[in-house]
Design an enzyme around this catalytic site. Structure first.
Site, PDB file in Angstrom:
ATOM      1  N   GLY A   1       0.804  -1.217   0.000  1.00  0.00           N
ATOM      2  CA  GLY A   1       0.000   0.000   0.000  1.00  0.00           C
ATOM      3  C   GLY A   1       0.836   1.264   0.000  1.00  0.00           C
ATOM      4  O   GLY A   1       2.062   1.234  -0.146  1.00  0.00           O
TER       5      GLY A   1
ATOM      6  N   ASP B   1      -2.852 -12.860   3.779  1.00  0.00           N
ATOM      7  CA  ASP B   1      -4.172 -12.267   3.988  1.00  0.00           C
ATOM      8  C   ASP B   1      -4.363 -12.130   5.499  1.00  0.00           C
ATOM      9  O   ASP B   1      -4.437 -13.137   6.211  1.00  0.00           O
ATOM     10  CB  ASP B   1      -5.219 -13.207   3.373  1.00  0.00           C
ATOM     11  CG  ASP B   1      -6.642 -12.736   3.614  1.00  0.00           C
ATOM     12  OD1 ASP B   1      -6.839 -11.738   4.329  1.00  0.00           O
ATOM     13  OD2 ASP B   1      -7.559 -13.391   3.081  1.00  0.00           O
TER      14      ASP B   1
ATOM     15  N   TYR C   1     -14.363   2.308   8.699  1.00  0.00           N
ATOM     16  CA  TYR C   1     -12.909   2.485   8.820  1.00  0.00           C
ATOM     17  C   TYR C   1     -12.558   3.111  10.172  1.00  0.00           C
ATOM     18  O   TYR C   1     -11.699   2.608  10.903  1.00  0.00           O
ATOM     19  CB  TYR C   1     -12.441   3.381   7.666  1.00  0.00           C
ATOM     20  CG  TYR C   1     -10.988   3.780   7.701  1.00  0.00           C
ATOM     21  CD1 TYR C   1      -9.981   2.875   7.398  1.00  0.00           C
ATOM     22  CD2 TYR C   1     -10.622   5.095   8.010  1.00  0.00           C
ATOM     23  CE1 TYR C   1      -8.652   3.259   7.418  1.00  0.00           C
ATOM     24  CE2 TYR C   1      -9.296   5.479   8.022  1.00  0.00           C
ATOM     25  CZ  TYR C   1      -8.317   4.562   7.725  1.00  0.00           C
ATOM     26  OH  TYR C   1      -7.003   4.947   7.738  1.00  0.00           O
TER      27      TYR C   1
HETATM   28  N1  SER Z   1      -6.617   8.792   4.350  1.00  0.00           N
HETATM   29  C1  SER Z   1      -7.593   7.976   5.021  1.00  0.00           C
HETATM   30  C2  SER Z   1      -8.859   7.957   4.265  1.00  0.00           C
HETATM   31  O1  SER Z   1      -9.148   8.904   3.593  1.00  0.00           O
HETATM   32  C3  SER Z   1      -7.858   8.496   6.394  1.00  0.00           C
HETATM   33  O2  SER Z   1      -6.949   7.943   7.290  1.00  0.00           O
HETATM   34  O3  SER Z   1      -9.581   7.024   4.388  1.00  0.00           O
END
Ligand code: SER
Length: 319
Positions: free
Chosen positions: A10, A49, A146
């Site tokens: 990433g 994973d 998230y």
């Molecule tokens: N950059 C991330 C997002 O936009 C936030 O931590 O999901």
């Protein structure tokens, strides 16, 4: 030291792995996918994973690292399209990595948290939002899956430090900007201004021009992780720290990019989902605890980032 990275393919992984290798550390990179073509490094790369508990445990028992950098995550905008996937990767994945660390006797884990752990306070009046800047200690009311999983990850880090002696530390990252292609974050409008600005000379942002969230250039983000990783435990007063660099409005970012990309055209067409997420985040972070405890200081201002980044975006797009 021997470092084990999850989510190495990433945005953070690319720069963190390069920094660790150039400092002479051993690195085991792991990711769901193969090594991306733009990764120049040659360290061992393992397909892993993080939702597969047995595989995570086996990999950590085999590698026996000194430290784990846990980067694997689904970001906020992608997570709202598939909350179950975000829960599996961010929540169960973090649990699996912590359990793997406990079983393999890993002494230290670095957790990557986010501004997304914050959200509007339920008792705030109309038009009131988070304090500007928002301090470390604040009720966490995330509105995205998230953010929910990052807040829970922070609590799990405290739990594993206290209960199992896995020394867990982390930072709440602002939106991170680097020479990379955007990957499902709500803060990606800032990155798109650079990438599409160089690529097409124009970009239609999915946010309002007055949108303001904390942002940071990736070299500072990587430095923060490495500095906190090597800080003396006794100097730390928390396990997870706010860190900050700059908090421009979207139209101020556009003006900065335009200095390096003359003629750049930025228009604004707010997307309700991502604008709603951005409006739920703090306008700026108070990082005084990180500055005091482990001498955190960012190097790059917005314009210094622009000057450094635009040539790198040109290189990225030429490959
Ligand atoms: N950059 C991330 C997002 O936009 C936030 O931590 O999901």
């Amino acid at each position: 030291m021997k470092a084990f990275i999850t989510g190495a393919g990433g945005q953070i992984g690319h720069d963190l792995v390069a920094a660790l290798l150039s400092s002479g550390h051993d690195v085991v990179s792991t990711d769901l996918l193969d090594r991306p073509a733009h990764h120049q490094s040659q360290e061992p790369w393992l397909r892993l994973d993080v939702t597969d508990a047995a595989a995570v445990e086996a990999a950590l028992l085999e590698a026996r690292p000194d430290i784990v950098f846990h980067l694997a995550a689904i970001l906020s905008a992608t997570g709202e399209k598939d909350p179950a996937l975000a829960y599996a990767v961010n929540q169960t994945g973090t649990w699996n990595v912590l359990e793997g660390c406990r079983k393999a006797g890993v002494g230290r884990l670095m957790f990557t948290s986010s501004i997304a752990v914050f959200g509007p306070l339920p008792d705030a009046g109309p038009g009131q939002s988070l304090p500007d800047p928002t301090p470390d200690v604040m009720a966490l009311r995330p509105t995205t899956m998230y953010g929910v999983t990052k807040a829970a990850g922070e609590l799990l880090c405290d739990y594993y430090t206290r209960r199992w002696n896995v020394d867990c530390r982390g930072v709440r990252f602002p939106g991170l900007i680097s020479a990379t292609l955007p990957g499902g974050g709500s803060s990606d409008y800032a990155l798109f201004m650079y990438v599409d600005g160089v690529r097409h000379g124009r970009y239609e942002a999915f946010c309002r021009p007055d949108t303001r969230i904390p942002l940071m250039y990736m070299p500072d983000g990587v430095s923060a992780l490495l500095q906190l990783a090597s800080a003396q435990r006794g100097a730390l007063t928390r396990s997870i720290y706010n860190i900050a660099a700059f908090s421009p409005r979207a139209d101020e970012i556009a003006a900065s990019v335009r200095r390096a990309v003359p003629g750049l055209q930025i228009t604004y067409a707010p997307d309700p989902l991502r604008q709603g997420i951005l409006d739920s985040w703090p306008p700026a972070l108070d990082d005084s605890a990180a500055r005091r405890d482990w001498q955190w200081r960012p190097t790059y201002s917005l314009d210094a980032m622009t000057d450094h980044l635009v040539p790198r975006v040109r290189e990225l797009l030429a490959t």
